[in-house]
Design an enzyme around this catalytic site. Structure first.
Site, PDB file in Angstrom:
ATOM      1  N   SER A   1       0.800  -1.232   0.000  1.00 57.21           N
ATOM      2  CA  SER A   1       0.000   0.000   0.000  1.00 57.21           C
ATOM      3  C   SER A   1       0.829   1.277   0.000  1.00 57.21           C
ATOM      4  O   SER A   1       0.306   2.352  -0.274  1.00 57.21           O
ATOM      5  CB  SER A   1      -0.947   0.014   1.207  1.00 57.21           C
ATOM      6  OG  SER A   1      -0.224   0.165   2.415  1.00 57.21           O
TER       7      SER A   1
ATOM      8  N   LYS B   1       0.803   5.265   6.536  1.00 55.99           N
ATOM      9  CA  LYS B   1       0.235   6.018   5.424  1.00 55.99           C
ATOM     10  C   LYS B   1       0.883   7.400   5.397  1.00 55.99           C
ATOM     11  O   LYS B   1       1.661   7.770   6.273  1.00 55.99           O
ATOM     12  CB  LYS B   1      -1.282   6.166   5.570  1.00 55.99           C
ATOM     13  CG  LYS B   1      -2.040   4.852   5.740  1.00 55.99           C
ATOM     14  CD  LYS B   1      -2.005   3.977   4.506  1.00 55.99           C
ATOM     15  CE  LYS B   1      -2.753   2.662   4.740  1.00 55.99           C
ATOM     16  NZ  LYS B   1      -2.651   1.752   3.568  1.00 55.99           N
TER      17      LYS B   1
END
Length: 210
Positions: A66, A102
């Site tokens: 990701s 993230k």
């Protein structure tokens, strides 16, 4: 008959041998003392290192794709525990008993919009994102624009087509209480060891694009 008594003569060590034996004993005692002191120091240093790694600078291993191309699967990074976070930094936060990494896209007060092609706008300005290789709307079930509330962050993964992040209502805005810290250093693999910042991410993307 005359019996002669057998006399046993004891060989006493010479002064030189005695001095050598004493020196050897002194050296043995000194060596044991130094060894004990060294081992004690190593134990203390190791304990401090573990304490620092646990409380201030945890070491994490990346799992999944990701955050590609910035961070890749099985890479090892160092996290700094801090609450001083800025837009563009990589953060680690807790979500359903897991730690996720993230990128911070929106800070408190920002207004975020993402169009159908995956272009990100912060406060009506197109965000320059040299750290991504492709754009995608991805897993998105929220309505834009999104206003980032106080003590919250809007986060996205760099691999937009696979990342589950603030575009998904299941994750949503990340509360500051969920934030563990920011990623700042990669220690594995050795060939890419170094600090992780905007410049490194930009350079890496440019190299891959070439």
């Amino acid at each position: 008959m005359i019996f002669k008594k057998k006399v046993n003569y004891t060989n006493f060590p010479s002064p030189g041998q005695v001095e050598k034996a004493i020196s050897k004993e002194k050296y043995s005692r000194k060596y044991k003392k130094v060894l004990k002191s060294t081992l004690s120091s190593l134990i203390v240093v190791a304990a401090i290192a573990v304490l620092i790694a646990t409380l201030a600078m945890p070491v994490l291993q990346i799992q999944g794709s990701s955050m590609e191309p910035t961070l890749n699967d099985e890479e090892i990074v160092v996290l700094v525990k801090t609450s001083n976070l800025k837009r563009g930094q990589l953060c680690c936060f807790s979500y359903q008993n897991k730690l996720l990494i993230k990128r911070i896209i929106g800070v408190p007060g920002d207004t975020i919009t993402i169009d159908d092609e995956g272009f990100v706008y912060v406060n009506d300005e197109l965000l320059d994102e040299p750290y991504i290789l492709d754009r995608a709307l991805g897993e998105c079930d929220i309505t834009f624009p999104v206003r980032v509330s106080e003590n919250h962050y809007f986060i996205l993964g760099d691999h937009r087509s696979t990342s589950i992040d603030s575009r998904c209502s299941a994750v949503g805005l990340v509360n500051s209480e969920q934030i563990v810290g920011k990623i700042f250093f990669r220690i594995w693999p050795f060939e890419t060891m170094g600090t992780i910042d905007h410049y490194n991410n930009q350079q890496k993307s440019e190299d891959k694009a070439e």
